[in-house]
Design a protein around this motif. Structure first.
Motif, short mmCIF file in Angstrom:
data_model
loop_
_atom_site.label_atom_id
_atom_site.label_comp_id
_atom_site.label_asym_id
_atom_site.label_seq_id
_atom_site.Cartn_x
_atom_site.Cartn_y
_atom_site.Cartn_z
N ILE A 171 44.39 3.59 45.67
CA ILE A 171 45.42 3.10 44.76
C ILE A 171 44.84 3.14 43.35
O ILE A 171 43.63 3.26 43.18
CB ILE A 171 45.88 1.69 45.13
CG1 ILE A 171 44.71 0.68 45.02
CG2 ILE A 171 46.45 1.66 46.55
CD1 ILE A 171 45.11 -0.76 45.28
N PRO A 172 45.68 3.05 42.31
CA PRO A 172 45.13 3.06 40.94
C PRO A 172 44.11 1.94 40.75
O PRO A 172 44.32 0.80 41.17
CB PRO A 172 46.37 2.84 40.08
CG PRO A 172 47.50 3.39 40.89
CD PRO A 172 47.16 3.05 42.31
N ALA A 173 42.98 2.27 40.12
CA ALA A 173 41.89 1.31 39.96
C ALA A 173 42.33 0.07 39.21
O ALA A 173 41.84 -1.04 39.48
CB ALA A 173 40.72 1.98 39.23
N GLN A 174 43.28 0.21 38.29
CA GLN A 174 43.68 -0.95 37.48
C GLN A 174 44.61 -1.90 38.24
O GLN A 174 44.86 -3.02 37.78
CB GLN A 174 44.35 -0.48 36.18
CG GLN A 174 43.53 0.53 35.38
CD GLN A 174 42.09 0.10 35.13
OE1 GLN A 174 41.81 -1.08 34.93
NE2 GLN A 174 41.16 1.05 35.12
N ASN A 183 46.43 -6.19 44.04
CA ASN A 183 46.89 -5.80 45.37
C ASN A 183 45.95 -6.30 46.46
O ASN A 183 46.38 -6.80 47.50
CB ASN A 183 47.02 -4.27 45.46
CG ASN A 183 48.28 -3.75 44.81
OD1 ASN A 183 49.37 -4.24 45.09
ND2 ASN A 183 48.14 -2.77 43.94
N LEU A 184 44.66 -6.16 46.23
CA LEU A 184 43.69 -6.54 47.24
C LEU A 184 43.71 -8.05 47.51
O LEU A 184 43.47 -8.49 48.63
CB LEU A 184 42.29 -6.10 46.80
CG LEU A 184 41.22 -5.94 47.88
CD1 LEU A 184 41.71 -5.05 49.00
CD2 LEU A 184 39.94 -5.38 47.27
N SER A 234 36.32 3.03 49.49
CA SER A 234 36.98 3.22 48.20
C SER A 234 37.09 4.71 47.87
O SER A 234 36.10 5.44 47.88
CB SER A 234 36.18 2.52 47.09
OG SER A 234 36.65 2.90 45.82
N LEU A 235 38.31 5.13 47.57
CA LEU A 235 38.54 6.50 47.08
C LEU A 235 38.77 6.51 45.58
O LEU A 235 38.88 7.58 44.99
CB LEU A 235 39.76 7.11 47.78
CG LEU A 235 39.79 7.13 49.30
CD1 LEU A 235 41.03 7.89 49.77
CD2 LEU A 235 38.54 7.77 49.88
N MET A 236 38.86 5.32 44.96
CA MET A 236 39.22 5.24 43.54
C MET A 236 38.07 5.72 42.65
O MET A 236 36.92 5.44 42.91
CB MET A 236 39.57 3.80 43.16
CG MET A 236 40.92 3.36 43.69
SD MET A 236 40.81 2.78 45.38
CE MET A 236 39.90 1.27 45.18
N LYS A 237 38.44 6.43 41.57
CA LYS A 237 37.45 6.95 40.62
C LYS A 237 37.75 6.41 39.23
O LYS A 237 37.94 7.15 38.28
CB LYS A 237 37.45 8.48 40.64
CG LYS A 237 37.02 9.06 41.99
CD LYS A 237 37.07 10.56 42.01
CE LYS A 237 36.59 11.11 43.35
NZ LYS A 237 36.67 12.60 43.41
N GLY A 238 37.80 5.09 39.15
CA GLY A 238 38.07 4.46 37.86
C GLY A 238 37.20 3.23 37.67
O GLY A 238 36.57 2.74 38.60
N ILE A 239 37.18 2.74 36.43
CA ILE A 239 36.46 1.52 36.06
C ILE A 239 37.49 0.49 35.63
O ILE A 239 38.39 0.80 34.84
CB ILE A 239 35.48 1.80 34.89
CG1 ILE A 239 34.47 2.90 35.28
CG2 ILE A 239 34.75 0.52 34.49
CD1 ILE A 239 33.51 2.53 36.37
N ARG A 297 32.97 -1.40 38.78
CA ARG A 297 33.36 -0.29 39.64
C ARG A 297 34.27 -0.81 40.74
O ARG A 297 34.25 -2.00 41.09
CB ARG A 297 32.13 0.38 40.26
CG ARG A 297 31.11 0.83 39.22
CD ARG A 297 29.92 1.51 39.89
NE ARG A 297 29.27 0.69 40.89
CZ ARG A 297 28.35 -0.25 40.63
NH1 ARG A 297 27.99 -0.49 39.38
NH2 ARG A 297 27.80 -0.95 41.61
N ALA A 298 35.07 0.08 41.34
CA ALA A 298 36.01 -0.35 42.38
C ALA A 298 35.30 -1.03 43.54
O ALA A 298 35.79 -2.03 44.08
CB ALA A 298 36.81 0.85 42.88
#
Length: 336
Positions: free
Chosen positions: A83-86, A91-92, A107-112, A119-120
């Motif tokens: 899901i989007p990192a932001q 959601n979690l 985690s598949l997310m690639k965002g900060i 990190r996710a």
């Protein structure tokens, strides 16, 4: 005696979530996808396809879907988050009570995360209260469309618990998808997050017609930026030369299928951030994470000129021409 089939809950039914769900089903797991939209869940269950992203690809019959997060998580050996990192934290917090005590979270997310710089994988541990040994990362040069077509790809599964990494490696190893293992979660996550920002820069340069030399320059110096930040934060340098570093960077910077590069091309053509977002039509993690990455660089006293210029461009602090000139007019220095 045969081993029982693993059970995976994949949140969500977007392009990458669907691709990983298919990989795991093809590898022999029973997969339940959590979809926000009832019509997507129904199409997966009755027609075995995802009409929103891959209407032309048949999904395995062992792959089902639901809109009920508790039902998706019931008995899951793996919770795979895409899901989007932001939006991860909010959601979690809702889903956490239904996560089993032995479930490995991937985690598949690639965002900060913008507000915290986390990190996710760190957000997951913080929100759920689970040990980071139960949080794994899957990262690499993985364009969802190619994987859905069964074209060969590889990735890194990183987890502090080597046994958990090996188990998930088995759960997603198919004839077309080859996972490797690592314990360097920091390197894998930062490689995936920062390459998105570099891909924005490459796409912008391509959209401006600056040529292949400029693209090669940005990829090479972008890898140097990624490596500087990741190693300053505790990553192993070799990780950044691997699939989750250089591999992911090359795919994201060179493929027309890569959404961050595509977003950058729109910027390079003169579109505003809002117009580029509408034209790209998918979550572009580099746009959301650029400022957070720059904050991390400053906190660790790491120089990241490409990231700095892209952040300024996204915030309308420089024009396209000023951004290109700023990078080229930096004082010359030794390469190493």
């Amino acid at each position: 005696m045969s081993q029982p089939r693993a059970r995976a809950a994949v949140f969500s039914a977007g392009s990458w979530g669907t691709a990983v769900a298919k990989i795991m089903a093809d590898a022999g797991s029973d997969v339940m996808v959590h979809a926000r939209r009832g019509e997507i869940a129904e199409a997966i269950n009755t027609r075995h396809l995802n009409p929103a992203y891959f209407p032309d690809v048949d999904l395995p019959v062992s792959l089902a879907a639901t809109t009920d997060p508790a039902a998706a998580l019931d008995g899951a050996d793996y919770l795979v988050l895409s899901i989007p990192a932001q939006t991860l934290r909010a959601n979690l917090a809702v889903w956490a009570p239904d996560i089993g005590p032995d479930t490995v979270i991937v985690s598949l997310m690639k965002g900060i995360e913008r507000d915290t710089g986390l990190r996710a994988s760190q957000v997951i541990a913080e929100v759920t209260g689970v040990s980071e040994d139960r949080v794994a990362v899957l990262s690499g040069p993985n364009l969802a469309r190619e994987i859905m077509d069964g074209r060969p790809a590889a990735a890194t599964v990183a987890c502090p618990d080597e046994d958990a990494a090996r188990r998930f490696q088995t759960a997603c190893h198919t004839r077309y998808f080859r996972p490797y293992t690592s314990t360097d979660v920091i390197g894998c996550k930062l490689g995936g997050a920062v390459k998105n920002v570099i891909a924005l820069a490459v796409g912008t340069a391509s959209g401006m017609g600056l040529g292949d030399n400029a693209v090669a320059l940005l990829i090479t110096r972008g890898l140097a930026e990624i490596t500087r930040l990741a190693t300053a934060m505790g990553a192993h340098p070799a990780t950044l030369a691997g699939l989750s570093g250089l591999g992911d960077l090359v795919a994201s910077c060179t493929s027309p299928l890569a959404r961050n590069r595509t977003f950058g091309v729109h910027l390079g053509h003169g579109l505003s951030v809002e117009e580029a977002m509408a034209a790209t039509r998918q979550t572009t993690e580099g746009v959301k994470s650029a400022e957070a990455v720059l904050d991390l660089a400053r906190a660790h006293d790491v120089e990241m000129p490409i990231t700095e210029v892209i952040s300024a461009l996204l915030n309308d602090e420089v024009t396209l021409d000023e951004a290109a000139a700023e990078l080229m007019q930096r004082p010359p220095r030794p390469e190493r």
